[in-house]
Every structure is written in structure tokens, then in C-alpha cells.
Design an enzyme around this catalytic site. Structure first.
Site, PDB file in Angstrom:
ATOM      1  N   ASP A 117      84.633  76.662 -18.539  1.00 35.27           N
ATOM      2  CA  ASP A 117      83.519  75.943 -17.930  1.00 35.27           C
ATOM      3  C   ASP A 117      83.617  74.433 -18.153  1.00 35.27           C
ATOM      4  O   ASP A 117      83.357  73.939 -19.243  1.00 35.27           O
ATOM      5  CB  ASP A 117      82.204  76.468 -18.508  1.00 35.27           C
ATOM      6  N   ASP A 323      83.766  71.308 -10.365  1.00 38.65           N
ATOM      7  CA  ASP A 323      83.236  72.247 -11.342  1.00 38.65           C
ATOM      8  C   ASP A 323      84.033  73.540 -11.323  1.00 38.65           C
ATOM      9  O   ASP A 323      84.320  74.086 -10.262  1.00 38.65           O
ATOM     10  CB  ASP A 323      81.765  72.535 -11.053  1.00 38.65           C
TER      11      ASP A 323
END
Length: 446
Positions: A117, A323
Site C-alpha cells: 500500500d 496508488d
């Protein structure tokens, strides 16, 4: 489709350790490479053999929506507490991220894994003793069994560095608290620990000592089934894994379904930052996210009528972010309206059909003669870099077998744009945090 990828192991570099007396949380390593595993792959500990292809598509879509909620919370610049009367619990099956990373923690080593992440600032995992823990597929980590685990004290460099840290009083142990708008949260101790990354013994491992982690003793994950035991935080904040390694560089390369089965992330000197003509600037931005400068989008060589201000960040609104835990690209409202209209005009010979799952905004019947080789070229014009989207980065087959545009509208009030992982397929993505560079280059992710 991205959610059916199966990834294989890749070799790491030889064993490198740092002295146990080292007081800094930064590990003295040069570079290393670790495999990434798609959460829906049979190689994944989160694999569900009963899930159908339609189930996987729906789950990917729901994870994108959940990620949107996370960004909304992050950019609202509020302190969100689960004790608030306005706290909103999200539906189940909302665990973020398509990719996981295995690692070992402690001395002696205990194997675990976390969601890969780039939007999270701290690597955390569930820990004994549990005040409240969710079920996971492997034993919960017990730091009492580790010789290298050390809690941080308030006022220490480690505590001051850790994202989400808080101190009940100046002389207490350092705690952390991370709350997510989807109803998930983790609370526990800020600590340093040895983190070992490896290729399951095929070619060695690398040990990183004194890495800042969060040891969560009270955790809730709203995901159905068995979520990941934690998060591998890779943002630009000082407490992320990449920021704790000298040479603050990271790169990854994710293949599409038909391009092979090798996926990896590289750190430090092993990270691949491609040549200057493939680079764009990494903005300083806010929130520790990977923010880019996007000047416009074109379809078949025609620049869409989107104001540059739509992609700029003003206060807590706007901005364009890369992302790793968002599956499908989300466009800001004004950009999406112009983009969808431009795509429909370019494909005016075909009539759009409704996506039965309600995930994709523009679909075409594959049996009506619609083919990928007649679809228009889409180019994202980043500052200094014109980046075309390949067909495999643009279209996805939905549960009815129709071809759908794998991008959607960001319905969040902050009106930002997220460049998702589906659009990053077959691309070497490299971040050089020291020089504020992002490189994007198509290539073989073998």
C-alpha cells in the site's frame, strides 16, 4: 483480467544485515527485490477457490470504492474516531489493495504478510495479546517471543517519526491509532523490530533491523472472510518502509493476464528508474501520497476540454495521485464528464450497454462488432511525459462478457483523480523520492 493474475517467486539479493546496536530506525541496505502476489491468485493466502470470475470483478470494484472512501477521509484533514456518533460503517468485502507482500518479522523469524500500500504511512500487523483482533489465516504475531522487538517511548525519535503516534503522557510508552472511514481501525504499540524479506529460501534473504512498525492489539477489519494480517506501508511519510531504507527509491512492474506471471517490487539501488524521457515530476503535495502533475487528457490526438485547474490541488481539493491499492482509475467530476463524452463520440458507431454490476460507466457489446483494435488512443499528458494507455490498461471484460471502460467517476467531495493499478499494468513504475521523480515505461514485467 488483473484479478486473475498468478505471480511467481523472484530471487532476492544476498543476505545483508546491520549491527544490532544500531540506534537509527533506518536499515543500512543498498537494494533488494521481493515478489508481489495478487490477492486472488492461488498462491495467495487470501485465495478463495469458490469465487467466480463475476465475484472477483465485483470485489475489485468494491475495493476501488472503499479506497475512494479512504482518500476522502485522508483529504478531509479530520481526526476520525470510531467513538464519534457520526462514524460510518461500510459494507463487508471492502479490504483495500489487490497485491500482498510476504515478509518475516522478529527474532526468531515468524512469517506474515500485508497489503502492498503506497497510500499507508506505517507497516502494522496484529499482535498478541489481543484486546480485539479479527480472524486471520496464520497465527497472530506474539512480540513477547521476539528478542529484537522493542517498544518505543514517548519523546523518542521513533515515536516522533511514526505516523499515527500518540502519547497518553510524556513518560509513557508510545502508542499509535489509525482509523479508516470504512469502519476498520488498528491501535497498539509503536515499536522497532527486525523485518526479513525473502524468496522462501530459494536465493537468500535480507534482514532490516530497527524498522518502525505498529503492533496492533485492538483491530477491526470489516472484510468478509479472512483479511490480511496488516499493511505494508509504502507512502512518502518517514515511518513508511521505503523511507526507512537509504536510497529512497521503489519500483514495481505488474503484468496483465496475458503477459506472464512475474510481479515484483524493488527497493533502494535495485529499484528501476527509467530514462529521462519517461519521467515526470513527483510533487511535494500533502498526506505523504505520490502526487503527479497532470496537464490534460487526449483522445485520438484531440485534447479534451478539461481545465488544468481540475487536476491541480487547492487546499484539500483536487490533485492527481498514483496508488497501489486502488484498482481502477477514478477521475475528478469535470474530467470524467468530458472524458466519457469524448469516448462516446469517438465510438459513435456503437451503442453503449449498461453494466449489470453497476461498476463501469461505459460498456459495449462485444458481439456487436466492437473490438479493441478499433478503440481510440487515450493519452494522459503528465508534465514532461505523454503516457498512452494500452488496450489492456483501458478495457475490461465484465461478468456478462461485454467490454467496459476500466475507469470511473470519483464521487468524493474532494474531487481528486487517482491513477489506479489496472492502468499501471505492463508498466515499470519507479519512484525516486530523493529527486522527486516518477518514471513510467511500458516493458516486459518478466
Amino acid at each position: 483480467m488483473a484479478s486473475t493474475l498468478i505471480f511467481s517467486l523472484v530471487a532476492l539479493i544476498s543476505i545483508i544485515t546491520v549491527p544490532s546496536s544500531m540506534s537509527s530506525p533506518k536499515a543500512s541496505v543498498k537494494g533488494f527485490e521481493v515478489r508481489l502476489i495478487h490477492r486472488d491468485s492461488p498462491a495467495s493466502p487470501l485465495y478463495n477457490p469458490r469465487a467466480t470470475r463475476a465475484d472477483l470483478i465485483k470485489s475489485s470494484g468494491r475495493r476501488t470504492i472503499a479506497r475512494q472512501n479512504y482518500f476522502n477521509w485522508l483529504m478531509s484533514n479530520k481526526t476520525w474516531s470510531r467513538y464519534s456518533s457520526s462514524y460510518v460503517w461500510a459494507p463487508i468485502d471492502q479490504s483495500p489493495g489487490d497485491y500482498i507482500m510476504r515478509f518475516k518479522v522478529g527474532t526468531p523469524e515468524v512469517e506474515t504478510f500485508g497489503v502492498f500500500d503506497t497510500g499507508s504511512h506505517l507497516t502494522w500487523l496484529q499482535c498478541e495479546p489481543c484486546e480485539r483482533c479479527f480472524s486471520q489465516t496464520i497465527p497472530i504475531y506474539n512480540p513477547a517471543s521476539s528478542q529484537s522487538y522493542e517498544k518505543a517511548m514517548c519523546g523518542s525519535v521513533v515515536c516522533n517519526t511514526a505516523s499515527g503516534a500518540r502519547c497518553p503522557n510524556p513518560n509513557s510508552e508510545c502508542k499509535y491509532e489509525i482509523n479508516y472511514m470504512d469502519g476498520s481501525f488498528t491501535e497498539g504499540d509503536v515499536a522497532t523490530e527486525t523485518v526479513t524479506l525473502q524468496d522462501d529460501g530459494l536465493s537468500g534473504s535480507i534482514s532490516l533491523q530497527n524498522i518502525i512498525i505498529g503492533c496492533g492489539h485492538s483491530n477491526v477489519d470489516t472484510t468478509a472472510g479472512y483479511p490480511a494480517p496488516g499493511i505494508v506501508g509504502l507512502s512518502r511519510q518517514p515511518s513508511s518502509l521505503v523511507s526507512q531504507i537509504p536510497l529512497h527509491r521503489v519500483s514495481y512492474c505488474i503484468p496483465s493476464k496475458d503477459k506472464g506471471n512475474h510481479s515484483s517490487v524493488r527497493f533502494g539501488s535495485a529499484a528501476v528508474i527509467t530514462e529521462e524521457e519517461t519521467q515526470t515530476s513527483l510533487l511535494s503535495g500533502q498526506y505523504g501520497l505520490y502526487q503527479l502533475s497532470l496537464e490534460g487528457i487526449s483522445i485520438d490526438g484531440t485534447l479534451l476540454n478539461i481545465s488544468r485547474s481540475v487536476f491541480d490541488m487547492t487546499g484539500d481539493r483536487g490533485g492527481v495521485f498514483m496508488d497501489s491499492a486502488t484498482t481502477f482509475t477514478l477521475l475528478a467530476f469535470d474530467a470524467f464528464i468530458e472524458f466519457k463524452l469524448g469516448m462516446m463520440n469517438a465510438l459513435s458507431d456503437f451503442k453503449p450497454v449498461t453494466d449489470v454490476d453497476g461498476l463501469f460507466p461505459l460498456c459495449y457489446d462485444y458481439h456487436s462488432g466492437f473490438r479493441l483494435d478499433i478503440t481510440p488512443e487515450i493519452v494522459f499528458h503528465f508534465t514532461g511525459l505523454d503516457f498512452p494507455l494500452g488496450d489492456e490498461n483501458t478495457w475490461i471484460v465484465n461478468s456478462e462478457g461485454n467490454l467496459c471502460l476500466a475507469m470511473s467517476l470519483n464521487e468524493g467531495s474532494s474531487d481528486y483523480t487517482i491513477f489506479g493499478m489496472y492502468q499501471q499494468q505492463n508498466v515499470n513504475v519507479g519512484y525516486d523520492l530523493d529527486n522527486n521523480i516518477v518514471s513510467l515505461k511500458y516493458g516486459d514485467c518478466e
